[in-house]
Design a protein around this motif. Structure first.
Motif, PDB file in Angstrom:
ATOM      1  N   LEU A   1      11.763  50.015 -40.433  1.00 30.21           N
ATOM      2  CA  LEU A   1      12.842  49.041 -40.295  1.00 30.21           C
ATOM      3  C   LEU A   1      12.462  47.624 -40.738  1.00 30.21           C
ATOM      4  O   LEU A   1      13.055  46.668 -40.266  1.00 30.21           O
ATOM      5  N   ARG A   2      11.465  47.476 -41.623  1.00 34.51           N
ATOM      6  CA  ARG A   2      11.106  46.137 -42.092  1.00 34.51           C
ATOM      7  C   ARG A   2      10.824  46.152 -43.587  1.00 34.51           C
ATOM      8  O   ARG A   2       9.679  46.132 -44.019  1.00 34.51           O
ATOM      9  N   LYS A   3      11.872  46.140 -44.399  1.00 31.50           N
ATOM     10  CA  LYS A   3      11.667  46.115 -45.844  1.00 31.50           C
ATOM     11  C   LYS A   3      11.031  44.804 -46.293  1.00 31.50           C
ATOM     12  O   LYS A   3      10.388  44.742 -47.338  1.00 31.50           O
ATOM     13  N   ALA A   4      11.210  43.741 -45.504  1.00 34.34           N
ATOM     14  CA  ALA A   4      10.656  42.441 -45.881  1.00 34.34           C
ATOM     15  C   ALA A   4       9.143  42.386 -45.717  1.00 34.34           C
ATOM     16  O   ALA A   4       8.491  41.520 -46.282  1.00 34.34           O
ATOM     17  N   ALA A   5       8.597  43.290 -44.917  1.00 35.79           N
ATOM     18  CA  ALA A   5       7.143  43.358 -44.785  1.00 35.79           C
ATOM     19  C   ALA A   5       6.552  44.016 -46.026  1.00 35.79           C
ATOM     20  O   ALA A   5       7.228  44.764 -46.742  1.00 35.79           O
ATOM     21  N   THR A   6       5.256  43.743 -46.286  1.00 30.82           N
ATOM     22  CA  THR A   6       4.597  44.373 -47.423  1.00 30.82           C
ATOM     23  C   THR A   6       4.563  45.887 -47.240  1.00 30.82           C
ATOM     24  O   THR A   6       4.811  46.657 -48.165  1.00 30.82           O
ATOM     25  N   ASN A   7       4.270  46.308 -46.007  1.00 27.36           N
ATOM     26  CA  ASN A   7       4.217  47.716 -45.613  1.00 27.36           C
ATOM     27  C   ASN A   7       3.028  48.451 -46.239  1.00 27.36           C
ATOM     28  O   ASN A   7       2.339  47.939 -47.115  1.00 27.36           O
ATOM     29  N   PHE A   8       2.822  49.678 -45.772  1.00 29.42           N
ATOM     30  CA  PHE A   8       1.605  50.423 -46.057  1.00 29.42           C
ATOM     31  C   PHE A   8       1.883  51.612 -46.969  1.00 29.42           C
ATOM     32  O   PHE A   8       2.767  52.432 -46.690  1.00 29.42           O
ATOM     33  N   THR A   9       1.116  51.712 -48.039  1.00 28.44           N
ATOM     34  CA  THR A   9       1.159  52.919 -48.859  1.00 28.44           C
ATOM     35  C   THR A   9       0.474  54.043 -48.079  1.00 28.44           C
ATOM     36  O   THR A   9      -0.138  53.815 -47.032  1.00 28.44           O
ATOM     37  N   ARG A  10       0.522  55.244 -48.608  1.00 29.26           N
ATOM     38  CA  ARG A  10      -0.150  56.347 -47.914  1.00 29.26           C
ATOM     39  C   ARG A  10      -1.655  56.137 -47.856  1.00 29.26           C
ATOM     40  O   ARG A  10      -2.296  56.459 -46.852  1.00 29.26           O
ATOM     41  N   ASP A  11      -2.222  55.584 -48.922  1.00 26.25           N
ATOM     42  CA  ASP A  11      -3.651  55.282 -48.894  1.00 26.25           C
ATOM     43  C   ASP A  11      -3.953  54.205 -47.852  1.00 26.25           C
ATOM     44  O   ASP A  11      -4.969  54.273 -47.148  1.00 26.25           O
ATOM     45  N   ASP A  12      -3.063  53.212 -47.760  1.00 28.61           N
ATOM     46  CA  ASP A  12      -3.231  52.163 -46.755  1.00 28.61           C
ATOM     47  C   ASP A  12      -3.172  52.743 -45.342  1.00 28.61           C
ATOM     48  O   ASP A  12      -3.954  52.356 -44.460  1.00 28.61           O
ATOM     49  N   LEU A  13      -2.227  53.649 -45.118  1.00 27.41           N
ATOM     50  CA  LEU A  13      -2.083  54.261 -43.797  1.00 27.41           C
ATOM     51  C   LEU A  13      -3.350  55.019 -43.401  1.00 27.41           C
ATOM     52  O   LEU A  13      -3.818  54.927 -42.257  1.00 27.41           O
ATOM     53  N   LYS A  14      -3.899  55.749 -44.352  1.00 25.67           N
ATOM     54  CA  LYS A  14      -5.128  56.492 -44.084  1.00 25.67           C
ATOM     55  C   LYS A  14      -6.263  55.535 -43.743  1.00 25.67           C
ATOM     56  O   LYS A  14      -7.019  55.766 -42.773  1.00 25.67           O
ATOM     57  N   GLU A  15      -6.377  54.450 -44.504  1.00 24.40           N
ATOM     58  CA  GLU A  15      -7.428  53.463 -44.231  1.00 24.40           C
ATOM     59  C   GLU A  15      -7.209  52.792 -42.877  1.00 24.40           C
ATOM     60  O   GLU A  15      -8.170  52.515 -42.145  1.00 24.40           O
ATOM     61  N   ALA A  16      -5.949  52.537 -42.540  1.00 17.99           N
ATOM     62  CA  ALA A  16      -5.631  51.898 -41.259  1.00 17.99           C
ATOM     63  C   ALA A  16      -6.088  52.757 -40.087  1.00 17.99           C
ATOM     64  O   ALA A  16      -6.684  52.255 -39.121  1.00 17.99           O
ATOM     65  N   VAL A  17      -5.811  54.043 -40.147  1.00 20.27           N
ATOM     66  CA  VAL A  17      -6.204  54.953 -39.069  1.00 20.27           C
ATOM     67  C   VAL A  17      -7.721  55.038 -38.971  1.00 20.27           C
ATOM     68  O   VAL A  17      -8.302  55.007 -37.875  1.00 20.27           O
ATOM     69  N   GLU A  18      -8.386  55.136 -40.101  1.00 23.27           N
ATOM     70  CA  GLU A  18      -9.850  55.212 -40.106  1.00 23.27           C
ATOM     71  C   GLU A  18     -10.460  53.941 -39.507  1.00 23.27           C
ATOM     72  O   GLU A  18     -11.409  54.008 -38.707  1.00 23.27           O
ATOM     73  N   PHE A  19      -9.916  52.789 -39.885  1.00 29.37           N
ATOM     74  CA  PHE A  19     -10.415  51.518 -39.353  1.00 29.37           C
ATOM     75  C   PHE A  19     -10.184  51.434 -37.853  1.00 29.37           C
ATOM     76  O   PHE A  19     -11.063  51.007 -37.093  1.00 29.37           O
ATOM     77  N   ALA A  20      -8.987  51.834 -37.411  1.00 25.34           N
ATOM     78  CA  ALA A  20      -8.673  51.799 -35.984  1.00 25.34           C
ATOM     79  C   ALA A  20      -9.608  52.704 -35.192  1.00 25.34           C
ATOM     80  O   ALA A  20     -10.133  52.304 -34.141  1.00 25.34           O
ATOM     81  N   ASN A  21      -9.831  53.900 -35.668  1.00 27.58           N
ATOM     82  CA  ASN A  21     -10.704  54.841 -34.957  1.00 27.58           C
ATOM     83  C   ASN A  21     -12.126  54.309 -34.828  1.00 27.58           C
ATOM     84  O   ASN A  21     -12.773  54.477 -33.788  1.00 27.58           O
ATOM     85  N   LYS A  22     -12.617  53.671 -35.875  1.00 28.10           N
ATOM     86  CA  LYS A  22     -13.973  53.115 -35.841  1.00 28.10           C
ATOM     87  C   LYS A  22     -14.097  51.991 -34.817  1.00 28.10           C
ATOM     88  O   LYS A  22     -15.191  51.709 -34.316  1.00 28.10           O
ATOM     89  N   ASN A  23     -12.986  51.336 -34.527  1.00 26.66           N
ATOM     90  CA  ASN A  23     -13.007  50.179 -33.633  1.00 26.66           C
ATOM     91  C   ASN A  23     -12.323  50.448 -32.293  1.00 26.66           C
ATOM     92  O   ASN A  23     -11.989  49.514 -31.557  1.00 26.66           O
ATOM     93  N   ASN A  24     -12.116  51.737 -31.982  1.00 24.84           N
ATOM     94  CA  ASN A  24     -11.508  52.139 -30.710  1.00 24.84           C
ATOM     95  C   ASN A  24     -10.127  51.505 -30.517  1.00 24.84           C
ATOM     96  O   ASN A  24      -9.778  51.040 -29.426  1.00 24.84           O
ATOM     97  N   LYS A  25      -9.353  51.477 -31.580  1.00 25.66           N
ATOM     98  CA  LYS A  25      -7.996  50.943 -31.559  1.00 25.66           C
ATOM     99  C   LYS A  25      -7.015  52.067 -31.899  1.00 25.66           C
ATOM    100  O   LYS A  25      -7.414  53.200 -32.180  1.00 25.66           O
ATOM    101  N   LYS A  26      -5.714  51.750 -31.887  1.00 32.46           N
ATOM    102  CA  LYS A  26      -4.700  52.756 -32.176  1.00 32.46           C
ATOM    103  C   LYS A  26      -3.694  52.243 -33.202  1.00 32.46           C
ATOM    104  O   LYS A  26      -3.440  51.034 -33.307  1.00 32.46           O
ATOM    105  N   ILE A  27      -3.102  53.194 -33.934  1.00 39.79           N
ATOM    106  CA  ILE A  27      -2.086  52.895 -34.940  1.00 39.79           C
ATOM    107  C   ILE A  27      -0.821  53.696 -34.627  1.00 39.79           C
ATOM    108  O   ILE A  27      -0.861  54.921 -34.473  1.00 39.79           O
ATOM    109  N   TYR A  28       0.295  52.980 -34.526  1.00 45.53           N
ATOM    110  CA  TYR A  28       1.603  53.595 -34.346  1.00 45.53           C
ATOM    111  C   TYR A  28       2.445  53.301 -35.594  1.00 45.53           C
ATOM    112  O   TYR A  28       2.508  52.150 -36.039  1.00 45.53           O
ATOM    113  N   VAL A  29       3.075  54.327 -36.134  1.00 47.04           N
ATOM    114  CA  VAL A  29       3.834  54.176 -37.377  1.00 47.04           C
ATOM    115  C   VAL A  29       5.329  54.306 -37.083  1.00 47.04           C
ATOM    116  O   VAL A  29       5.760  55.223 -36.377  1.00 47.04           O
TER     117      VAL A  29
END
Length: 402
Positions: free
Chosen positions: A34-62
């Motif tokens: 619901l935010r076309k004005a945001a840059t938003n995440f490609t599929r590669d970005d989403l994968k990197e986001a989850v990997e980064f979150a897991n390494k830092n004990n964080k969470k990602i909600y899409v």
């Protein structure tokens, strides 16, 4: 655990949010958010986001929270399976049809979006039986209502509520005005924000004759809401039963996110450390006010704000502190940064980081050719000045408020 949930429009802002204390980030892919004005995440970005979150004990909600028409489901099952495969921690859904597709095609946790207009325990219990693990409450609820809801739902059902950011004049953001006036559908992420417009009165037999409607000297902005701010009573949200405090703003800057997240992180941690003796630190209120914002309201938490929630002005935001630059690194006794707003030799500035601020006078200001200058005045150019403390990417330079 009380979760602090931050927005992120791209990978850089996501990393900033985590760096400054967010436990989780909600983000949108290129599809179905619901935010076309945001840059938003490609599929590669989403994968990197989850990997980064897991390494830092964080969470990602899409976000999967569009209100879809019949033709909007193309590719959705494939996308859901992709999110499940990369290990997204949850998806945010508003539509029952989307909900059923997620349940049938993945093992993803499901959070019910604020677009679902959830305002009572019966609805929450329904979603719990269907398999949702969390509900994002409608902004229109009071603290008293939330406390009652908490008592009438399953203990394991999580409640998320907005604690800071923009408000919508439509119920739970389900607006049709933008679609009608501009052809941009807010329920598919493309709101033109007509509630922020200045309006005049026109009599039908006198087309082109505009009569001012004056609430103040600036005219009238009959649908323009103030922004929400709850930092001064964040403990009341926790005591009412909220498990996740959500900051609005997927199109906001990294500097805004850093400022607001750090302040709320400190308020939450201070309360949780000693609830019985908790006293709000007024400096945190000044901190969130220092970032660009509209005037603030407490939202509906103490009842309907009525005229107190309305902003009778067309000014988009009120800057209280000038953001000077984004830091790249500090080395060899100097700090290097990309300029955002003008900076003078001899000016006193604050170098902002996750753990605090360092006040310093700008000395030996140099440009990207290592030449001394009296004033840095070319935006997006790298400058440096003398600095003997630690700093890195993700730190910010801002003016010191008097």
């Amino acid at each position: 655990m009380i979760e602090l949930l931050a927005p992120a429009g791209d990978l850089s802002r996501m990393k900033t949010a985590f760096m400054y204390g967010a436990d989780a980030c909600y983000i949108g892919g290129i599809e179905f958010g619901l935010r076309k004005a945001a840059t938003n995440f490609t599929r590669d970005d989403l994968k990197e986001a989850v990997e980064f979150a897991n390494k830092n004990n964080k969470k990602i909600y899409v976000t999967l929270n569009i209100i879809p028409h019949e033709g909007d489901f193309d590719g959705m099952v494939d996308y859901i399976k992709f999110l499940d495969e990369i290990g997204v921690h949850a998806v945010i859904v508003s539509d029952p049809g989307v909900f059923s597709l997620v349940k049938e095609n993945s093992n993803l946790q499901i959070h019910i979006s604020t677009q679902g207009s959830v305002t009572n325990s019966n609805t929450i219990n329904f979603w719990h039986k269907m398999g949702a693990s969390r509900v994002v409450l409608a902004r229109e609820l009071s603290l008293e209502e939330i406390a009652t809801i908490r008592k009438n739902i399953a203990p394991e059902m999580e409640l998320e509520a907005f604690c800071h950011g923009a408000m919508c004049m439509s119920y739970s953001g389900r607006c049709l005005m933008s679609s009608y006036m501009t052809g941009r559908d807010p329920n598919k992420g493309d709101c033109a924000h007509p509630c922020r417009y200045k309006y005049y009165l026109m009599e039908e037999k006198r087309p082109g004759e505009y009569f001012p409607i004056e609430e103040t000297e600036g005219g009238t902005y009959i649908m323009n809401s103030k922004d929400m701010k709850t930092i001064s009573f964040v403990e009341k949200l926790i005591e009412a039963g909220i498990t996740s405090l959500k900051i609005e703003g997927r199109v906001k800057s990294a500097y805004y996110i850093a400022t607001v997240v750090r302040a709320y992180r400190r308020a939450i941690d201070s309360y949780l450390k000693d609830p019985e003796n908790y006293k709000f630190d007024e400096s945190l209120d000044k901190e969130v006010i220092s970032s660009s914002h509209r005037p603030f309201t407490s939202g509906f938490y103490f009842g309907n704000p009525m005229e107190d929630g309305q902003y009778n002005n067309n000014q988009v935001a009120i800057p209280k502190s000038t953001f000077k630059g984004e830091v790249h690194e500090a080395k060899d006794g100097r700090i290097y940064f990309t300029l955002k707003n003008g900076l003078n030799e001899g000016e006193t500035v604050s170098v902002m980081g996750p753990e605090g601020d360092v006040i310093v006078e700008v000395k030996d200001l140099r440009n990207d050719e290592n030449k001394h200058v009296e004033r840095a005045n070319v935006p997006q150019t790298v400058y440096s000045f003398l600095y003997d403390k630690d700093a890195s990417e993700g730190f910010y330079i801002r003016q010191v408020e008097e």
